[in-house]
Each structure stands twice: as C-alpha cells, then as structure tokens.
Design an enzyme around this catalytic site. Structure first.
Site, PDB file in Angstrom:
ATOM      1  N   THR B 137      95.330  -8.167  24.573  1.00 29.57           N
ATOM      2  CA  THR B 137      95.712  -6.756  24.682  1.00 29.57           C
ATOM      3  C   THR B 137      96.429  -6.251  23.426  1.00 29.57           C
ATOM      4  O   THR B 137      97.223  -6.959  22.835  1.00 29.57           O
ATOM      5  CB  THR B 137      96.638  -6.595  25.900  1.00 29.57           C
ATOM      6  N   GLY B 176     102.281 -12.674  27.184  1.00 35.00           N
ATOM      7  CA  GLY B 176     103.420 -13.454  27.651  1.00 35.00           C
ATOM      8  C   GLY B 176     103.673 -14.641  26.742  1.00 35.00           C
ATOM      9  O   GLY B 176     102.765 -15.098  26.034  1.00 35.00           O
ATOM     10  N   GLU B 420      95.141  -8.098  34.107  1.00 39.49           N
ATOM     11  CA  GLU B 420      93.809  -8.683  34.338  1.00 39.49           C
ATOM     12  C   GLU B 420      92.786  -7.619  34.747  1.00 39.49           C
ATOM     13  O   GLU B 420      91.948  -7.841  35.605  1.00 39.49           O
ATOM     14  CB  GLU B 420      93.878  -9.791  35.399  1.00 39.49           C
TER      15      GLU B 420
END
Lengths: 658, 658
Positions: B137, B176, B420
């Site tokens: 992303t 993350g 997701e």
C-alpha cells in the site's frame, strides 16, 4: 490549494455564503459566530493540535486549563453564558473542555433550587470557587431513575440528611468532573423520613476539601478509567458512608422537608425530568449534528482528492466521489446533516414555546415535549452515529488513522446513543405516547397538533406513475405518513389483540416492543421529512439555495424509502414497480448532488482547526498533511527500549550472514 | 459466581461441552486448544492485564517482547508454525503481538520466491535474525494495485534494481512492523527494463542496519502515528531515493529478469493475488468471528446480571435479557456468530481444495476462489462489525468503558472492513463474477457448482401458509435463493439495457454498482443460510445440539428476512401477510433461544483472560470487577498537576464562604 478540490468550487450552482447564512439564521449571526471562532482559535491555550497524541492524563490537564482560561476569556470578550456566543464557544472548543457537568450542576440548582439556594450556590459556582458535578447514574442503575439505591435519611435531631451507598451497585458511577475535579455534587438519592420512602430527590453534597482537595470524611471517590472517548473528562465514582448534609441542601423549589419532618410537594413531579428534556434537545445540535457535518466535510473533501482505479480505460485514475457507490455512501449522510439541522431548529422552537408555558405554571405540553425530545434524541443520535461511521469507512485506511479526525468523531458521537437516556428506552417512551394519542385520535378526542395525522385514515396506494413523481414532496411525505400510521396502528392492534387474548398487559407490551420502537422511529422519520420539505418551501426568496435544498430533501426522503423498502412495500402502498422508480430517482439524485458536494460542505463553514483533520482541510493537501502530522507522533519522537532489549541481540546474529 | 448467571446454566437444553467439541471439530482438538491457551495464559509475559491503560509506545514494546518470547516458548513447547497450535496461539494472544507482517513477508517469499531465495531468506527470517515487512500500500494507492507508483528500474551495468518513490503519494504507508521494527521489506514497485514498464513486482529491500538499526542510505522510514486500534503495531511509512538492490532480490518464482534484461514469465499472473485470497479467508475466522464470539459472550453474560426497570409491577427489576428489545439486539448476533463459524469452515475447505489444484498447476478454480474470498470477506466483516457495535451499544454506559473489552473489539474489527481490500471494491469483484456466471448459466454453459443455482428460473411465490412454515429450512433457503437470483438477474438486465441504449460500458457499470454490490451480498447471505441449514442437518447424531442449532439457523435466516424485508417483498415472492408470519416466528424464536443464551456463549469456551472484560467474566461479578479495575487506572494512580496549577487558586477563594 489542490487543483482537484479547487475545480469543484468553480462550478457551484449556488452561493456558498448565502447558504451559510441560512444555516446560521442570518448574516449577522454568521458574523458573530465567526468572531467567536476566530477569538478562540487564535488563542494557543485552546489549541487541539497535539490532541491525537495525548494520554488521558494529558487530555484532562488540558481540559481543566482550557476551562479556567475560558472563564477569563469570556470576561475579556464580554461573552455571557446566556448569550448566543456560548453555543459558538462550545462548538469552537469541540467540547474538549472541563467542567461540563459543573454546568449541569449549576443548571439543576437554578431549575430545582429555592431562591435561597440559588443565591448561596450559583455565585460561587459561576466563579469556579467550587467545582460541581451531577451524580445521578449508579453502577447498577441508569435510565430507570426509580431504581436508584443511594439513600438520604432525614435525621430530625440534627436537621441533617445522612447519605449512604448501601451496596456496590449503588455507587455513583459515570458523573463527569467527579473523578478528579469536583468539590461538590448534586447527588440523587431515595429520601427517607421516619422510615418512609418519598422517592428520588437531589441533594448538594461536598465531596472534596476546598483547602487541599482531599476527599471528605465518609467519601470515597475516583476516576472510572479509560473510555472509548472523552479522554479529557474525569468521569468518576462516588461512595458515601454516613455523609451528613444540612436540611437546606435538598434542592427545594418543588419539594421540601420541613424541620419537623413534614414533606411538602409543590408543582408537578414531572418537572424533575425537565432538565433532561432540555439537555436532550440541546445535545442534538451540539453533540450530534455538528459532528456529522464535520464527518461529511472531511469525507467529501477527501473523496475529490483521493483517486483510485479508472472509471474509463485509458483515462487517469478517477476521483473516488465519481463512483456511484461512494456517492451512495456519502451524499445521503450530507442530506441527513441538513435534514437534522432543520429538525433541530424545529425542536428548539417547540421547546422554547413549551418552556414559556411552564414558567406560567402550565404543564400541559410536558408529555408532548418529553415524547418529542426522547424520540428525536434516539432517532437522530442513532442515524448520525451510523452516518459518521459510514463517512469513516468511506475514507478507507486513512479514515482509520486518528489523524483523519474521523475516529474521534465516531467514538464520541457513539456515546450520544447511550447517555441522557438509552435510545431503546427513549423510543419506547415515545411509542407509549404515540399509542395513547393514536387511541385518543381514533376515538375523536383531541391530541397535540404534531400527532393529529394519526386520526386520518388513508388506506389507498401511492399515486406515483413515473420516477419523476417521486420528486414531488407531497408524494413522498404522504408515503412516510402512511407508513408511520400503519406501523403505529398495526402495533397498537397487536397489543390490543394480545391483551384481549388473555396475555397480561405488561407481557403484551414486552412482546410488542421491537415493533413499538420501530413505529416510534417511523414517526420521527416522517416528521423530519415533512419539516425538511416545509423548510425548502419557505426558501422561495433564495432560488439557487431552494433548488439545491430541494434536491437534498428529495435525496433524504428517497434514501429513507430505498433503505427501508420493506415498510413501504408491506401493505402495497408502494408497489415493486414504484420501488424501482424510487430507486431510479434516488440514483439520479446522487449524480446531480455530486456536482455540488464540495460547496455543500463548504457551506457548513467549519474551519480547518475545528475539523482538526489531515484529510479534511479546505486546501485538500491531504498527503502532505498526513506525512507532516505523523512525524510529530510520540512513536517517532520517543525512542522505544524495544530495540535494545529485544531486537538487537537477535539481529546481530545475522551480521555475518547478510 | 453471581446467582443471576448461575441460574442460567442450570436449565441448559444441551450439553455445553459437546457443542464446544462440535465447534472445535472434535474433542481431541478441544483438548489441544485448551492446552495451548493454558500455556499462554499462565505465562506472565503474555498478560494483557493492563492493556487498557497503556500508551501506543507501551503497547508496541509489549508486542515486541511477546513476539520474541513466543519464539522461545514455541521451541520449548514443540509448537510449529505449520501445526494446528499456531492458530490457537494467535487467538490466545488476541493478535496483540508484533511481527505479524513479518509473517506475511515470510509467506510471500515462500509463495513467490525461487528455491534459492527461499533458502537464503527464510531461515534468517524464521529466527528473527532479520525483521521483515510487506510494503504494498502507498499513501495514494490502496486496493488498485496497478496504480502503485514506486518504481524499480533495472540497471544492466550493475545488475541492480534502483528503487524510487517518485512523489509523496508513492510513499509506502500503512505496512505493519515497518514503522520501527523492520530491517527488510518486500516492496512492490513498477518494474522498468530499458524504459519499458512490466507492471508491479515484489522486491526484497533492506531498510534498516542490522548493526545499529539506523535507516539505510536513501531510506526514510517512520511510524504513521495513532490509529483507531492496533496501538501495538508500528504501521509505517517508507520513502526510497535511489535505493539499489541486487538482481537476485526480485522474487522470481513466477517471473524473472535475466542478466541481459530479458523478462521471463512463468505461470499465471493471477497467482500474485493468491496470497491475498489466502489471507482474506484466514482473517474471517481469526479477526472477525472470534471477536464477534467474544462480544456476544460479554454482552449476553452482562445482560443476565444487569437488571433494569420492572417487567411486571411489584416484582424486582428484571434482567435486561428478558426484554424483547434486548433479545432482538443480541440473539441474532449470536446466531450470526454460529452461522459464520460454519461458513468459515466451508470456505477453508474450498480453499484447501483449490490450493491442492494450484499446486498441480491447475488454475481453473482461481476465479471462483477469488470471487468467494472477496465477497465473503466483505459480507462477513461488514456484518460482524455491525454485530459487535450492536453488542457494545446493548451494554449501555458500561459497554462504552474500555474495561468492558467491547470498544477494543469494535475498533479492531472495524479495520477488517478496510484492510485486505476495501469491502465495496471486493463486492463488485464478486458481482462481476456473478453476472458473468449468470449470463453463462442462462446460455446453458457450465458454471462452477456454487453458482449453478443461477441457472434455475423459479418465478412463483413462497408456499408458506402459516408462521410455522417459516421454520422449514427449505422454505427460507428457497426464499433467499429466489431473492439472490432476482437481484443478480435484474441488475444484469439493467446493465444490458443501459448498454443497449447507448451508454458506454464503463459508465453503465458504474450506474449499476449500488445494485451490483447489493446482489453480491445477497449471494453470500444465501450461501451462508444454505450452509448453516446443511450443517444442522448433519448434526443428526447429536439430538440436543441439533435442536438448538436448528433454532439458531432459523433465527439467522428469519432475522435476515425481517431486516431486509424490502428485497423479499419487492416482486411479491413473500407477501405482506407472509412477512407478518416471518415476524411472528422470528419474535417467537427470540423467546426460545433466550433460555439457552448463556450456555450458547459458554460453548465458545473463551477464557476470562482472553475476554479481558470487566463485564463478561464467567462468574458474572460485573460491578466488583469494574470497581477493582478502575482503581488501577493511571487517572487514579498518577497525580495530575491540574489541581495545583489551575484549581487550587480558585477554590481557596471560597474557603471563607463555605
């Protein structure tokens, strides 16, 4: 300014400044509001800049600092608590200020206290020479006030009330300003005289020392800990063990205990609930509609800056607001913000009229006011909470960052569904009023003007013949009315049937409550649509504004039919074919309103500082701001010991291998 | 144990332990799960006790500590990442552990890397000798992968790829483990060779030094700041300026750049999306259904301890679960938790079967798997997010306290609607698959077994003649099927009409997307109901369990019809009179399931530690626990300077007056 957002403003079909004035209630009010907002926002004490990075303790300290500073500021600026500025101040602070419950403390003494009590307590309170709270809710008792367990026993020998928390579920729990700040509180307790219970009454109780702020003898008090929002507020708990207060501390405008223990009641007992009615109505605009307007502003501005995927192969990626699904998420919420702004004005007028009557000791309007404030509080808070959540989710990942401003709007507005009366219970109170009125109306007895429509029996079917007919406010208002009457009458009939078949009255009521709550919501939805349509009609002198407001009114109404299709289709009032027309008109409206979406949120006139959002600023510089703000996060400015303690030993193992 | 909750367990109509085994898939699995949970929960390093009081920095440190300790623990206990224990561990930790993206890093290398790459990187990664992340992303790009802007230019002279972030919107954002921990990442970038773009490819990039953890030359990285939840995770940003990685760092199982710059592709490009399919299916059970089970457990247990108002005058206050409105809030969510547990099993089987085919280089099932994983991910996350919110709100004020555990369940599950793949986009991908299959099925062409129902043309009407008929699974499954077919066929027809009337294909598609998304949801809803009914049928050997599961299946199905009445009434398949029967049966079921509500949540077998809720513990000691936990809050254990700085000077003014 980002060119993608700038271009949206060049094609507005109406004058933004004129619409702002309509929302404010005139250009003079706009001027005064802006003056307040500017004065607050240019004062660094009131800054909310680092709010998203602060702990509960830091937020509390900032809130107290702001509250104390505000008092000084108000004196300097000549603002008063009764003046129109007060509402603007509160909004400019976004509620992030201490001592809100202190104000409820003041309000309850003003409304429920005797002249003598008012003279003693109010001057001290308004100068913060004491900090008050309002201790009603208990650990085991919320909306059902009669169930409160705290006791106040009159001791005739000392002319005192002895307050006690008889068990853990009776502990006061939740009152704001009580966890760390308050020196006094208005505590609600069951009054006992000579062993007889007289029900719940309010008592002024000192809980902390004015000298060193330590808790008073017999008092245990503290903070209830972290909540989903309201980090700045010290919601507290309070345990009372044989705490004595003088006879004069029972608020006694409407009831009094005389020195010999005689209990005297003056006026209606219902008046005790009047504070709640007032609070419910005022919270609709400040705690619910303004947050929704903020959420719409953030989400819609972001949706013309954010681009994703291609609408047409070969073109550049499209603004996400050009997707029908994104329009369908956001534009109905925008329409709802306008719809509820207008209904809030309507409720305030109704309340002001009722209050004037009450001051003349005419309590006739109380049931209607209570039913209205309950039903609308429930319906509007629920609708707007969902609406803010939709705005948040419509912004994807970035909406989920606290820096978007949306999570804090959501977690705060969510509380409005719970405080000041749990929504389901409130809806059922409205439903009780409606079924009573329905029975009266059908029997030809007089009912309040707002519910006379219940008397009209209009079976028939919807006359619309094509999709354009559904842009006629008479057509959709009629449909909402029909639906509300049907839900109320069919539920009233079910209730009657159950009772006649031998079910006990309270069981029968319980078996109808799911449908009763639905009926109450339907009533409020109908009144909201009707009021929006009437408001649009009155805008005849402002053609451009009237046109776009008409579109929004249509959208709000048709969205409601589209989303609740079942209740309109159920008895065939609207047919399947007509529902397709509704859907077609509804989807058409999305494309029309899309063009004015940015000007329509600009008209809310919310400053960048009040939005406090990396996504929602006027200039549309979304990505720059996210990056800039993120760098200020403590996760970047403070070193974590995690590397030295846990990671370094592991990573050094691979030094020779990579 | 609180007597109000104890009494609920004495009247269970089924054996709780047997139901737990059904949910686990056998008593042996229950035993193994409990062994893992116990081992984790008795280890103080994994404690979540003070979690609600911790800052983002404290949560991060704890998460790293847990991750590192877990590795040691797994060795000690003989647990492996491939074994069934791994799922149980993750659940027992409630996801509060670092390096989840590190595992995605490992997974993507395993799936997309060559044997040589696997041999080099995986051993280091599994021993935490490097910490990986997964950088897909970007600040300006999410679900639409083709829009990614990061570039990787092949430099033939040095045999390296040069990675760059060409503008701010191309910055990696959200990954993350990247904000503070990761030393490496799999970065997705547009591959350029000799000036030609070959689309998005994954590259292993080192971002921090293994020696001192400083960022590597050309790298800017940090944490993106506070989010609505996931305080423990260091979601990060990453800016690359002429960062060079060797040719060998492009993951090359399916495509490779040869030394001379020749681009070679092996296998299907779609396989790149297969990681996402796997992740979507596994997140349904771990991130969505377990949280819903927790929320149901907390809310239902609390609702038999909490008493409010009187159902019958003169009696004591009633348990709130005895109110129909409370039952109507919570019991459908309980039924949904079961429904989705069973559909999750079904999806996992479907996936495992498909994966076996893919390993044999048969990619035929990919479109169906992709459509299923997308649609169900969207439908289930949305449904369960609403469900958790309902549970939270149904607990009133105490639900709003972080100590209830509900706010953190909500703010976390909400993210599953976004990550997701954004839900609306996923639903539209499913809708595209369905309309294709619909057209094929109607033309008599073969379609995957899960959508053969689209071929069946069944106009007719619902045969139910009384409310009991709606307790027949054939009757409601048929209704769902009819409704799904109608929504898909009518939207396909609208799309066709628009195109035939001259609207460009992409515009026509956009104008149908609101209805297409609705159709995709209807399809998933139908499959869920059908699967639940079939699962119940298979429980024939366990009569008591089968009976209560049948009630829950009926409730799930009828709740869906009641809440989406419009789509069933629209074409008259269900009449208004039949809808009244549905409502009657639905409300009857609430009262029946109410009796088993506590045993039904007990069967989820969630320990008090895993619930981490003051409201939801097995013993029902709600008020004691709230009071005890609140006292540990930093708002009570740390002094605030607010009193000395702001309050003391004001309060001392009133010392002489009170």
């Amino acid at each position: 300014v980002n060119p993608d957002i700038a271009s949206e403003r060049q094609t507005a079909s109406f004058c933004v400044e004129t619409l702002t004035a309509v929302l404010d209630g005139g250009t003079e009010r706009t001027r005064r509001r802006r003056a307040v907002v500017e004065a607050i926002e240019c004062d660094p004490v009131f800054s909310r800049e680092n709010q998203y990075f602060q702990s509960q303790n830091e937020r509390y300290e900032a809130a107290v600092r702001k509250a104390v500073h505000l008092q000084k500021k108000m004196r300097e600026m000549g603002w008063t608590e009764d003046g129109p500025e007060y509402k603007y101040i509160y909004r400019a602070l976004a509620g992030d200020v201490a001592f809100l419950l202190h104000h409820i403390f003041v309000r309850s003494i003003s409304m429920l206290g005797s002249d003598k009590q008012i003279a003693k307590w109010i001057p001290l309170a308004t100068q913060y020479q004491l900090i008050g709270s309002y201790a009603q809710t208990e650990l085991g008792h919320g909306t059902y006030l009669q169930g409160l367990e705290t006791t106040a026993v009159f001791d005739i020998t000392t002319q005192e009330f002895i307050l006690n928390t008889p068990k853990i579920s009776a502990m006061k729990w939740w009152p704001g300003d009580m966890g760390r700040s308050a020196t006094h509180t208005v505590a609600f307790a069951q009054l006992y005289i000579h062993g007889q219970c007289y029900g719940v009454h309010p008592f002024i109780v000192q809980i902390r020392s004015l000298r060193d702020h330590s808790v008073c003898p017999g008092v245990t008090a503290g903070d209830i800990g972290p909540k989903m929002s309201f980090e700045h507020a010290d919601n507290g708990y309070l345990l009372l063990q044989n705490v004595r207060v003088p006879r004069e501390n029972m608020l006694s405008k409407f009831c009094e205990v005389q020195p010999d223990g005689t209990y005297v009641r003056r006026g209606s007992q219902q008046i005790n609930y009047f504070t709640m009615t007032a609070v419910r109505i005022s919270l609709i605009s400040d705690e619910v509609i303004i947050p929704l307007m903020k959420a719409c502003t953030i989400a819609i501005r972001y949706s013309v800056v954010r681009r994703q995927s291609k609408l047409k192969p070969g073109e550049e990626e499209a603004k996400i607001l050009d997707y029908q699904t994104q329009q369908e998420k956001l534009l109905p919420q925008l329409a709802a913000a306008y719809a509820f702004h207008f209904i809030s004005d309507y409720l305030q007028e109704l309340f002001d009229k009722g209050y004037r009557e009450i001051q003349r000791k005419n309590f006739d309007t109380l049931p209607e006011l209570h039913a209205f404030s309950s039903g609308f509080k429930a319906m509007v808070t629920q609708y707007c909470t969902s609406a803010v959540e939709i705005c948040l989710r419509a912004c994807g990942g970035h909406g989920y960052s606290l820096l978007s401003g949306l999570p804090s709007l959501y977690t705060k507005i969510l509380a409005s569904c719970i405080y000041e009366g749990e929504n389901t219970i409130l809806l059922l109170q409205t439903a009780r009023f409606l079924t009573k009125c329905f029975t009266a109306a059908r029997a030809g007895q007089p009912v309040p003007p707002s519910v006379t429509y219940l008397a009209a029996v209009k079976p028939g079917t919807c006359p619309a013949q094509n999709k354009l007919d559904f842009l006629n406010p008479d057509v959709y208002t009629e449909a909402y009315q029909h639906m509300a009457v049907r839900l109320i009458s069919s539920t009233a009939a079910k209730l009657q049937d159950l009772i006649q078949s031998g079910v006990q009255k309270h069981n029968a009521w319980n078996q109808c409550t799911v449908q009763l709550a639905q009926a109450a919501k339907a009533h409020c939805h109908y009144i909201t649509v009707k009021n929006f349509a009437e408001t649009v009609e009155k805008l005849e002198t402002k053609a451009g504004i009237q046109k776009i407001m008409k579109h929004l009114c249509d959208l709000f109404a048709l969205h409601g039919i589209f989303s609740n299709a079942g209740v309109f289709l159920h008895d065939g009032y609207i047919s399947g074919a007509q529902m397709d027309m509704v859907t077609a008109s509804y989807l058409d409206l999305l494309a029309i309103i899309r063009k004015d979406a940015v000007p329509l949120v600009d008209a809310f006139d919310l400053t960048d500082k009040s939005l406090n959002s990396a996504l929602g600023s006027y200039d549309g510089q979304v990505y720059q701001r996210l990056y800039e703000w993120a760098q200020k996060s403590p996760t970047n400015t403070q070193m974590s010991p995690a590397y030295e303690m846990y990671l370094k030993p592991l990573l050094h193992n691979s030094l020779s291998k990579l």
